[in-house]
Design a protein around this motif. Structure first.
Motif, PDB file in Angstrom:
ATOM      1  N   ALA A  62       0.694  -1.365   0.019  1.00  0.00           N
ATOM      2  CA  ALA A  62      -0.134   0.012  -0.126  1.00  0.00           C
ATOM      3  C   ALA A  62       0.870   1.052   0.003  1.00  0.00           C
ATOM      4  N   LEU A  63       1.969   1.165   0.864  1.00  0.00           N
ATOM      5  CA  LEU A  63       2.982   2.265   0.793  1.00  0.00           C
ATOM      6  C   LEU A  63       3.606   2.333  -0.303  1.00  0.00           C
ATOM      7  N   LEU A  64       4.189   1.408  -0.936  1.00  0.00           N
ATOM      8  CA  LEU A  64       4.969   1.506  -2.284  1.00  0.00           C
ATOM      9  C   LEU A  64       3.915   1.992  -3.301  1.00  0.00           C
ATOM     10  N   ASP A  65       2.568   1.690  -3.300  1.00  0.00           N
ATOM     11  CA  ASP A  65       1.726   1.997  -4.373  1.00  0.00           C
ATOM     12  C   ASP A  65       1.598   3.708  -4.334  1.00  0.00           C
ATOM     13  N   ASP A  66       1.558   4.091  -3.121  1.00  0.00           N
ATOM     14  CA  ASP A  66       1.515   5.587  -2.954  1.00  0.00           C
ATOM     15  C   ASP A  66       2.714   6.270  -3.484  1.00  0.00           C
ATOM     16  N   PHE A  67       3.802   5.398  -3.118  1.00  0.00           N
ATOM     17  CA  PHE A  67       5.213   6.326  -3.392  1.00  0.00           C
ATOM     18  C   PHE A  67       5.267   6.120  -4.964  1.00  0.00           C
ATOM     19  N   ALA A  68       4.877   5.077  -5.650  1.00  0.00           N
ATOM     20  CA  ALA A  68       4.992   4.890  -7.057  1.00  0.00           C
ATOM     21  C   ALA A  68       4.055   5.904  -7.975  1.00  0.00           C
ATOM     22  N   ILE A 130       6.094  13.080   0.063  1.00  0.00           N
ATOM     23  CA  ILE A 130       5.299  12.244  -0.701  1.00  0.00           C
ATOM     24  C   ILE A 130       4.129  11.841  -0.121  1.00  0.00           C
ATOM     25  N   PRO A 131       2.758  12.397  -0.718  1.00  0.00           N
ATOM     26  CA  PRO A 131       1.537  12.176  -0.053  1.00  0.00           C
ATOM     27  C   PRO A 131       1.186  10.951   0.131  1.00  0.00           C
ATOM     28  N   PHE A 132       0.327  10.438   1.233  1.00  0.00           N
ATOM     29  CA  PHE A 132      -0.259   9.179   1.362  1.00  0.00           C
ATOM     30  C   PHE A 132      -1.559   9.203   0.998  1.00  0.00           C
ATOM     31  N   ALA A 133      -2.119   8.131   0.585  1.00  0.00           N
ATOM     32  CA  ALA A 133      -3.847   8.065   0.341  1.00  0.00           C
ATOM     33  C   ALA A 133      -4.188   8.111   1.650  1.00  0.00           C
ATOM     34  N   MET A 134      -5.466   8.259   1.638  1.00  0.00           N
ATOM     35  CA  MET A 134      -6.184   8.254   3.084  1.00  0.00           C
ATOM     36  C   MET A 134      -6.195   7.019   3.616  1.00  0.00           C
ATOM     37  N   LYS A 135      -6.606   6.120   2.526  1.00  0.00           N
ATOM     38  CA  LYS A 135      -6.638   4.672   3.191  1.00  0.00           C
ATOM     39  C   LYS A 135      -5.538   4.313   3.677  1.00  0.00           C
ATOM     40  N   ILE A 140      -2.011   2.916   9.118  1.00  0.00           N
ATOM     41  CA  ILE A 140      -0.893   2.990   9.684  1.00  0.00           C
ATOM     42  C   ILE A 140      -0.794   4.066  11.040  1.00  0.00           C
ATOM     43  N   LYS A 141      -1.567   4.931  11.025  1.00  0.00           N
ATOM     44  CA  LYS A 141      -1.590   6.026  11.885  1.00  0.00           C
ATOM     45  C   LYS A 141      -1.611   5.609  13.430  1.00  0.00           C
ATOM     46  N   ASP A 142      -2.173   4.555  13.714  1.00  0.00           N
ATOM     47  CA  ASP A 142      -1.951   4.285  15.085  1.00  0.00           C
ATOM     48  C   ASP A 142      -0.679   3.506  15.370  1.00  0.00           C
ATOM     49  N   ASP A 143       0.368   3.297  14.490  1.00  0.00           N
ATOM     50  CA  ASP A 143       1.482   2.493  14.697  1.00  0.00           C
ATOM     51  C   ASP A 143       2.341   3.492  15.423  1.00  0.00           C
ATOM     52  N   TYR A 144       3.122   3.043  16.446  1.00  0.00           N
ATOM     53  CA  TYR A 144       3.858   3.691  17.425  1.00  0.00           C
ATOM     54  C   TYR A 144       5.118   4.520  16.799  1.00  0.00           C
ATOM     55  N   LYS A 153       8.047  15.200  13.162  1.00  0.00           N
ATOM     56  CA  LYS A 153       7.925  16.240  11.969  1.00  0.00           C
ATOM     57  C   LYS A 153       6.791  17.241  12.150  1.00  0.00           C
ATOM     58  N   ARG A 154       6.160  17.012  13.080  1.00  0.00           N
ATOM     59  CA  ARG A 154       4.866  17.940  13.126  1.00  0.00           C
ATOM     60  C   ARG A 154       3.855  17.807  12.298  1.00  0.00           C
ATOM     61  N   ILE A 155       3.509  16.699  11.855  1.00  0.00           N
ATOM     62  CA  ILE A 155       2.207  16.487  10.959  1.00  0.00           C
ATOM     63  C   ILE A 155       1.128  15.515  11.667  1.00  0.00           C
ATOM     64  N   CYS A 156      -0.072  15.994  11.204  1.00  0.00           N
ATOM     65  CA  CYS A 156      -1.305  15.578  12.046  1.00  0.00           C
ATOM     66  C   CYS A 156      -1.472  14.143  11.824  1.00  0.00           C
ATOM     67  N   VAL A 157      -1.408  13.254  12.979  1.00  0.00           N
ATOM     68  CA  VAL A 157      -1.663  11.957  12.968  1.00  0.00           C
ATOM     69  C   VAL A 157      -2.877  11.468  12.321  1.00  0.00           C
ATOM     70  N   ILE A 158      -4.089  12.294  12.475  1.00  0.00           N
ATOM     71  CA  ILE A 158      -5.244  12.020  11.751  1.00  0.00           C
ATOM     72  C   ILE A 158      -5.282  11.989  10.187  1.00  0.00           C
ATOM     73  N   CYS A 159      -4.759  13.368   9.788  1.00  0.00           N
ATOM     74  CA  CYS A 159      -5.009  13.451   8.131  1.00  0.00           C
ATOM     75  C   CYS A 159      -3.691  13.600   7.606  1.00  0.00           C
TER      76      CYS A 159
END
Length: 240
Positions: A62-68, A130-135, A140-144, A153-159
């Motif tokens: 899923a991450l690789l798909d966003d990267f590509a 590199i942006p992440f798809a919301m899905k 991954i957002k709850d991963d430690y 990095k001061r990015i929102c863990v929700i969005c």
């Protein structure tokens, strides 16, 4: 000063963990940390030797798909992610000195090793905007490690939004009117202004249930590294 010691977990009873060190330890050196009855903070990195999971492999693709999708590293004939995978694997091996790996063979990677690869890819994408798809982000957002990166990095863990604020949460029973703020007693998450306001409006418990995410505890070195202590003091003063 941080000192790294390797040990095996012998027993776990509630929140008490007993460990056995692999090598002999310098007891006198350790007791020097016990200054005036203080207890030094100890961090644990647990190596999971089980083979990587299907969920970890799913996150990789899923991450690789966003990267590509963002970089264009997709084979135009096959429409597959082999080229993107080669790029990220090459970067990982170059940066870490690890051996080449394959997600096709479960004997090649442990869960701990797979987590290192996933964390590297997530941090690589954040570092290069590199942006992440919301899905993908929702998965991954709850991963430690993601929570830690979001705070760093001061990015929102929700969005995934930038210029996020550090939200801190008081555990039940912790006083709010202490003259001395002990930052390590709080729990933290990184939230954009919109989600920070929502967290205060609906309350932390409802917020956690709604977004399937929870704040993390930080050690004193992490609090210092992320530049959090001053923010907590200021917010504590403002809220009384």
């Amino acid at each position: 000063m941080l000192q790294e010691l390797l040990a095996k977990i012998v027993k776990v009873v509630g929140q008490d963990v007993t460990v056995h060190f692999d090598d002999e330890i310098d007891v006198m050196k350790l007791t020097r940390y016990m200054v005036e009855g203080q207890r030094p903070t100890v961090g644990m990195l647990i190596s999971d030797q089980r083979s990587f999971s299907v969920e970890q492999r799913r996150k990789w693709w899923a991450l690789l798909d966003d990267f590509a999708e963002y970089t264009g590293y997709v084979n135009p004939k096959k429409q597959d992610l082999d080229e993107a995978a080669f790029v990220i694997k090459s970067e990982y091996v170059r940066e870490t000195g690890a051996e080449w790996f394959s997600w096709a063979d479960k004997s090649q990677m442990t869960m701990s090793e797979a987590n290192k690869v996933l964390n590297f890819l997530i941090e690589f994408m954040i570092e290069h905007d590199i942006p992440f798809a919301m899905k993908t982000w929702d998965s991954i957002k709850d991963d430690y490690a993601v929570q830690m990166l979001a705070l760093k990095k001061r990015i929102c863990v929700i969005c995934g939004g930038e210029h996020a604020q550090v939200a801190h949460f008081n555990p039940v029973g912790m006083g709010r009117n202490r003259r001395k703020v002990i930052a390590s007693e709080f729990w933290y998450m990184s939230l954009c202004a919109k989600h920070h306001i929502e967290q205060h409006t609906i309350g932390m418990d409802t917020f956690m249930s709604k977004y399937i995410v929870k704040p993390v505890k930080l050690t004193d070195p992490q609090i210092k590294e992320f530049g959090i202590i001053g923010r907590v003091r200021k917010q504590q003063e403002e809220t009384g």
